[in-house]
Design an enzyme around this catalytic site. Structure first.
Site, short mmCIF file in Angstrom:
data_model
loop_
_atom_site.label_atom_id
_atom_site.label_comp_id
_atom_site.label_asym_id
_atom_site.label_seq_id
_atom_site.Cartn_x
_atom_site.Cartn_y
_atom_site.Cartn_z
N TYR A 1 35.86 44.38 50.41
CA TYR A 1 35.93 45.23 51.61
C TYR A 1 34.97 44.81 52.72
O TYR A 1 34.92 45.46 53.75
CB TYR A 1 35.64 46.70 51.22
N LYS B 1 37.22 42.21 36.14
CA LYS B 1 38.30 41.28 35.79
C LYS B 1 37.65 39.91 35.57
O LYS B 1 38.04 38.89 36.15
CB LYS B 1 39.33 41.26 36.93
N ASP C 1 42.93 46.01 34.31
CA ASP C 1 44.33 46.29 33.98
C ASP C 1 44.42 47.17 32.73
O ASP C 1 45.18 48.14 32.67
CB ASP C 1 45.15 45.00 33.83
N ASP D 1 38.52 51.92 44.02
CA ASP D 1 39.45 52.56 44.95
C ASP D 1 40.75 52.88 44.23
O ASP D 1 41.29 54.00 44.31
CB ASP D 1 39.68 51.59 46.12
N ASP E 1 42.18 56.77 42.58
CA ASP E 1 43.44 57.42 43.00
C ASP E 1 44.26 57.78 41.77
O ASP E 1 44.86 58.86 41.70
CB ASP E 1 44.26 56.48 43.90
#
Ligand SMILES: NC(=O)c1ccc[n+]([C@@H]2O[C@H](COP(=O)([O-])OP(=O)(O)OC[C@H]3O[C@@H](n4cnc5c(N)ncnc54)[C@H](O)[C@@H]3O)[C@@H](O)[C@H]2O)c1
Length: 382
Positions: free
Chosen positions: A163, A214, A247, A271, A275
């Site tokens: 970001y 990851k 994942d 992020d 959600d």
């Protein structure tokens, strides 16, 4: 309580009266209010209504100053985040309450990036705390899950990662175009968010922290996460540490959310995970968040965006924004007021006093009125 006009701390202030009440304990808190765009302008007035009800019930003194930063202002005079805004917020405020940023009339979203990411980065709000707590089992999309199954905190690193806006395009708009977006991970940034997650768990008596990355594919940036995680977790032997690739984490959150108490991860992954967590807990409109730098002015906002698809219809769920005020009160040390807000929202959900998102018929304002009246009626210790 009596209302008094506040002196605007800078010329960009649009309007707002401050609120003053005799304090039972603690100094007056100064709160900047930025409704922003879309449903931000609908849910924030309800959150402020509840904020005032809880502050008055608790005998707290609050001064509110509203700022008109957002798409309307940008389209009017080109202002995104005024040059002196960061210093002013740092100097003159204890906390910031923000609605949402994003407007289809500004396709680049430049104002949103400069205001929201600008505040997160420039105020160094490195902790994005996003609780995922199911208040009523009727609202989770998961089968046979209850409140005890969905009760965890996602800590999202908030000042680095993908970001930061580093990158660029080469041969843009051609068939040979190259687009590069850098993922920035610093030793300091990774360590402080992981450490914060452990400290949070320790202080609350929680037993489990899960770090997600990851690192199997992102062998430089997330290898740093792995190495820092190993170091920091060794300092907290009483806490059960685990690691899941992002994942797998998302799949596990759906399969069995009860395994999680504290999740800590990078900016992008946090992020996304939060959600998903918000939906497990009933919906985006119910999810609060805090952008925090401990001991400094911090920013609180509902997790949702400006929802242009429902803006102006008075159907947005203000509960996420209302619970955000609770998080802000907790940050300010006003536990009883925070709990009163929590309790009133739970009661609204139990009674089915809900907007369309949760299957009810109430307007945004009616939900805000109900929660504020409930707090006024039962008080902060009720
Ligand atoms: N922190 C922020 O300010 C923030 C966060 C996410 C998205 N955005 C921006 O918001 C704009 C819209 O993005 P999006 O559609 O991806 O995400 P969104 O969160 O605005 O909406 C996603 C979906 O959830 C629904 N929804 C969201 N909040 C709700 C509420 N309180 N009550 C009922 N339903 C609600 C919306 O109607 C929509 O269907 C974009 O410009 C985006 O960049 C801003």
């Amino acid at each position: 309580m009596r209302l008094l006009a506040l002196t605007a701390p800078d010329p960009h202030v649009s309007f707002r009266d401050g609120m003053n009440a005799t304090t039972a304990s603690g100094a007056r808190k100064r709160i900047a209010v930025i409704p922003g765009d879309g449903i931000g302008k609908e849910v924030i007035p309800e959150a402020v209504k509840v904020l005032q009800a809880a502050a008055v019930s608790g005998g707290r003194e609050v001064a509110l100053t509203e700022f008109d930063w957002g798409a309307d202002r940008y389209l009017r005079d080109g202002t995104t985040l005024p040059a002196d805004a960061v210093a002013m917020l740092h100097r003159d405020f204890d906390a910031i309450l923000l609605g949402a940023m994003g407007d289809p009339r500004v396709p680049t979203n430049i104002h949103a990036a400069e205001i929201l990411l600008g505040l997160r980065f420039k105020l160094d709000l490195y902790v994005n705390a996003r609780p995922c707590v199911l208040f009523d089992e009727r609202f989770t999309p998961l089968k046979d899950r209850t409140e005890k199954d969905v009760n965890f905190m996602v800590f999202r690193e908030n000042t680095e990662g993908l970001y930061v806006g580093m990158g660029g395009n080469f041969k843009k708009g051609t068939s040979d175009e190259i687009a590069i977006q850098e993922d920035v991970n610093t030793r300091k940034g990774v360590e402080r968010i992981i450490r914060f997650a452990y400290e949070y768990a320790k202080q609350r008596g929680l037993r489990r922290v899960c770090m997600s990355d990851k690192s199997n594919a992102l062998t430089f940036g997330h290898d740093l996460w792995q190495r820092v995680f190993k170091e920091v977790r060794a300092e907290y032997p009483g806490i059960e540490s685990s690691h899941q690739y992002i994942d797998n984490l998302l799949m596990q959150m759906v399969r069995d959310p009860s395994q999680f108490q504290v999740i800590v991860t990078s900016n992008l992954f946090g992020d996304i995970a939060s959600d998903l967590g918000a939906q497990l807990a009933g919906g985006l409109g119910l999810a609060p968040s805090g952008n925090i730098h401990p001991g400094q002015v911090s920013l609180f906002e509902p997790v949702h965006g400006s929802a242009p698809n429902i803006a102006g219809k008075s159907i947005a769920n203000p509960m996420g924004a209302i619970l955000t005020v609770g998080m802000m009160f907790e940050f300010l040390g006003w536990q009883a007021e925070a709990q009163a807000i929590d309790k009133a929202v739970r009661a609204a959900l139990k009674e089915g006093t809900t907007p369309a998102e949760l299957g009810g018929t109430l307007t945004t304002r009616e939900v805000g009125d109900w929660v504020a009246n409930s707090i006024a009626k039962f008080g902060v210790a009720g």
